[in-house]
Motif scaffolding. Structure first.
Motif, PDB file in Angstrom:
ATOM      1  N   LEU A  28      74.456 -69.066  51.287  1.00 57.17           N
ATOM      2  CA  LEU A  28      74.590 -68.289  50.054  1.00 57.17           C
ATOM      3  C   LEU A  28      75.139 -69.102  48.883  1.00 57.17           C
ATOM      4  O   LEU A  28      74.580 -69.033  47.781  1.00 57.17           O
ATOM      5  CB  LEU A  28      75.469 -67.066  50.309  1.00 57.17           C
ATOM      6  CG  LEU A  28      75.630 -66.097  49.131  1.00 57.17           C
ATOM      7  CD1 LEU A  28      74.290 -65.535  48.704  1.00 57.17           C
ATOM      8  CD2 LEU A  28      76.582 -64.965  49.495  1.00 57.17           C
ATOM      9  N   MET A  86      73.178 -69.806  45.398  1.00 53.58           N
ATOM     10  CA  MET A  86      73.755 -69.407  44.122  1.00 53.58           C
ATOM     11  C   MET A  86      73.682 -70.547  43.112  1.00 53.58           C
ATOM     12  O   MET A  86      73.301 -70.354  41.949  1.00 53.58           O
ATOM     13  CB  MET A  86      75.209 -68.983  44.331  1.00 53.58           C
ATOM     14  CG  MET A  86      75.873 -68.402  43.100  1.00 53.58           C
ATOM     15  SD  MET A  86      77.618 -68.025  43.407  1.00 53.58           S
ATOM     16  CE  MET A  86      77.462 -66.810  44.713  1.00 53.58           C
ATOM     17  N   VAL A 130      66.215 -61.163  40.002  1.00 51.94           N
ATOM     18  CA  VAL A 130      67.008 -61.785  41.069  1.00 51.94           C
ATOM     19  C   VAL A 130      67.972 -60.768  41.668  1.00 51.94           C
ATOM     20  O   VAL A 130      68.179 -60.706  42.896  1.00 51.94           O
ATOM     21  CB  VAL A 130      67.762 -63.013  40.538  1.00 51.94           C
ATOM     22  CG1 VAL A 130      68.788 -63.502  41.542  1.00 51.94           C
ATOM     23  CG2 VAL A 130      66.779 -64.129  40.209  1.00 51.94           C
ATOM     24  N   THR A 131      68.583 -59.927  40.828  1.00 45.43           N
ATOM     25  CA  THR A 131      69.479 -58.877  41.335  1.00 45.43           C
ATOM     26  C   THR A 131      68.728 -57.899  42.215  1.00 45.43           C
ATOM     27  O   THR A 131      69.215 -57.506  43.282  1.00 45.43           O
ATOM     28  CB  THR A 131      70.140 -58.139  40.161  1.00 45.43           C
ATOM     29  OG1 THR A 131      70.797 -59.086  39.315  1.00 45.43           O
ATOM     30  CG2 THR A 131      71.149 -57.112  40.666  1.00 45.43           C
ATOM     31  N   PHE A 133      68.042 -59.541  45.492  1.00 42.49           N
ATOM     32  CA  PHE A 133      69.250 -59.657  46.315  1.00 42.49           C
ATOM     33  C   PHE A 133      69.476 -58.373  47.110  1.00 42.49           C
ATOM     34  O   PHE A 133      69.699 -58.406  48.324  1.00 42.49           O
ATOM     35  CB  PHE A 133      70.462 -59.951  45.425  1.00 42.49           C
ATOM     36  CG  PHE A 133      71.772 -59.856  46.149  1.00 42.49           C
ATOM     37  CD1 PHE A 133      72.205 -60.880  46.962  1.00 42.49           C
ATOM     38  CD2 PHE A 133      72.568 -58.720  46.033  1.00 42.49           C
ATOM     39  CE1 PHE A 133      73.405 -60.792  47.647  1.00 42.49           C
ATOM     40  CE2 PHE A 133      73.766 -58.623  46.711  1.00 42.49           C
ATOM     41  CZ  PHE A 133      74.190 -59.665  47.513  1.00 42.49           C
ATOM     42  N   GLY A 169      69.912 -52.295  42.308  1.00 44.30           N
ATOM     43  CA  GLY A 169      70.181 -53.391  41.386  1.00 44.30           C
ATOM     44  C   GLY A 169      70.352 -52.912  39.958  1.00 44.30           C
ATOM     45  O   GLY A 169      71.245 -53.376  39.235  1.00 44.30           O
TER      46      GLY A 169
END
Length: 459
Positions: free
Chosen positions: A181, A185, A223-224, A227, A253
């Motif tokens: 992770l 990131m 991207v959120t 995720f 999200g």
């Protein structure tokens, strides 16, 4: 003059308000209960069912309490998580980049992150040498694995999964996630910076800057979404379809981003006008933020579960009150379909095949196939080319599967003749049942399941 009585008084037609009230009550009854009996295959019916099931699941599974418990567990794991993250960052020489990324990802919690990072720095400086480093690292890893295990248990509870990952799978899977992770990131941050600089280099005009900013903001939102999509796919110990996970991830999200915006603006207001908590004002805000984040995350998991399993709740009320005679017909129908497909050399039907192609309620199919397997009439087989997908085929020679055999196997399973003196006290009842069984056997033992005509479906 005719005397007025109750018999000759014409009832007054309901007014417009009365009709609207009746229509609203009828619509409410349809949305809450009648929707499950509607057999039409319309997209809006599935949406209403998903919303109905999501609300019921959210309330029945007490998501608020689960979010409170996860908030407490997260608070215990904040420092170990940051310590592990910054320790990995120091190993790669990117600890400052990680800190900047944390401030960017959680702008509503800058004060809490600053306090935590200062504490973690002191902790890492004290434990950077000696045997305590190894013990401390093992403790940090175990704390994070425990937190992720609690998250998995909560997701499995929402999905109705009784079995979670084994301890060895937890150690390997969770450790891999915790190590990968931070790298992901940094890569995401690097890609964002690279795209920004590249696009600004290509488009030299100032009017293109808003377009570049909008593009990067859209990429951040995507991207959120991805995720949360990955969370809903990877964490529960169940097979989750990407479509359902992505829809739920997009909703969760978006809710998370809205919450971030509200807290950024709200925190400025609180710090300016509220001096109740003084320098500790960030702590209640952090707790509230964590709980709301978990509510959003778990609500998304509920939507994911509901959208994927909405078909399983069709005709739920009717199945709960099904008559023994009608249930016996469905049992015979399912056993006949399984036998026919086996004799014809066709693939073994799965539970979903029986639901979709014959419009059978999921709960009824699950209960009946479990009973057929327990009685040794059918057996589960792995579908070729599929992972954890099981079909059904006869467990005996089709020539032995008669209606009488099926009935006796199903309805004589379990404990019997355990009541003392029952035969002595009820000799007449026993005699009548013996006669019924004899006559039933004469009528049904010659009827094979393979001889019963059914509507063939090309599954």
């Amino acid at each position: 003059m005719e005397k007025l009585t109750d018999d000759n008084i014409t009832p007054k037609a309901p007014g417009r308000i009365g009709r609207l009230v009746d229509k609203a009550i009828g619509l409410w009854d349809y949305v809450t209960t009648g929707i499950w009996s509607d057999t039409r295959r319309k997209w809006w019916i599935n949406v209403l069912r998903t919303v109905n099931l999501s609300v019921n699941s959210f309330l029945n599974r007490d998501i608020q309490t689960q979010a409170c418990a996860m908030t407490y567990r997260t608070m215990l794991a904040v420092v170990p998580a940051l310590a592990l993250l910054l320790a990995i960052g120091r190993g790669f020489g990117i600890s400052q980049v990680l800190q900047d990324e944390l401030y960017q990802l959680f702008p509503a919690q800058r004060v809490a992150i600053k306090y935590s990072i200062n504490f973690v720095d002191s902790y890492l400086n004290q434990t950077s040498e000696g045997i305590f480093l190894g013990v401390g690292l093992v403790f940090l890893l175990w704390t994070m694995i425990s937190l992720l295990g609690n998250v998995e248990d909560t997701f499995n509870y929402i999905w109705g999964q009784k079995n979670g990952r084994s301890i060895w799978r937890k150690i390997t899977d969770y450790t891999a996630m915790m190590l990968i992770l931070p790298i992901l990131m940094i890569c995401a941050s690097g890609i964002s910076l690279m795209l920004s600089s590249t696009l600004n280099a290509i488009f030299h005009f100032s009017f293109m800057t808003p377009l570049i900013s909008a593009f990067l903001e859209g990429a951040s939102v995507l991207v959120t979404w991805l995720f949360f999509t990955a969370v809903y796919i990877l964490i529960p110990n169940a097979r989750v379809k990407f479509k359902n996970a992505f829809i739920s991830g997009a909703l969760a999200g978006t809710g998370f981003l809205v919450l971030q915006w509200l807290f950024v603006t709200g925190t400025l207001y609180v710090t300016r006008y509220n001096a109740i908590y003084g320098s500790f004002a960030f702590l209640p805000l952090l707790l509230l933020w964590l709980q709301l984040v978990w509510v959003i995350c778990l609500a998304g998991a509920v939507v994911c579960y509901s959208s994927q399993n909405v078909f399983a709740f069709s005709l739920e009320r009717e199945v709960a009150n099904i008559s023994p005679q009608y249930e016996a017909k469905v049992v015979l129908a399912i056993a006949t379909v399984i036998t026919h497909r086996f004799i014809q050399g066709q693939p073994a039907p799965t539970a979903r095949d029986l639901m979709n192609y014959y419009d059978l309620p999921a709960r009824l199919v699950t209960d009946i196939t479990d009973r057929l397997c327990a009685a040794g009439i059918v057996s589960r087989v792995m579908i070729a080319g599929e992972k954890d997908v099981w079909g059904f085929q006869p467990a005996l020679e089709p020539s032995r599967l008669t209606v009488g055999f099926l009935t006796r196997k199903l309805y004589t399973e379990g404990k019997k003749d355990f009541i003392p003196n029952f035969r002595k006290n009820f000799q007449g009842v026993s005699a009548v049942f013996s006669k019924i069984e004899t006559n039933f056997a004469e009528l049904t033992d010659s009827t094979l399941l393979s001889d019963i005509p059914i509507q063939e479906k090309n599954i």
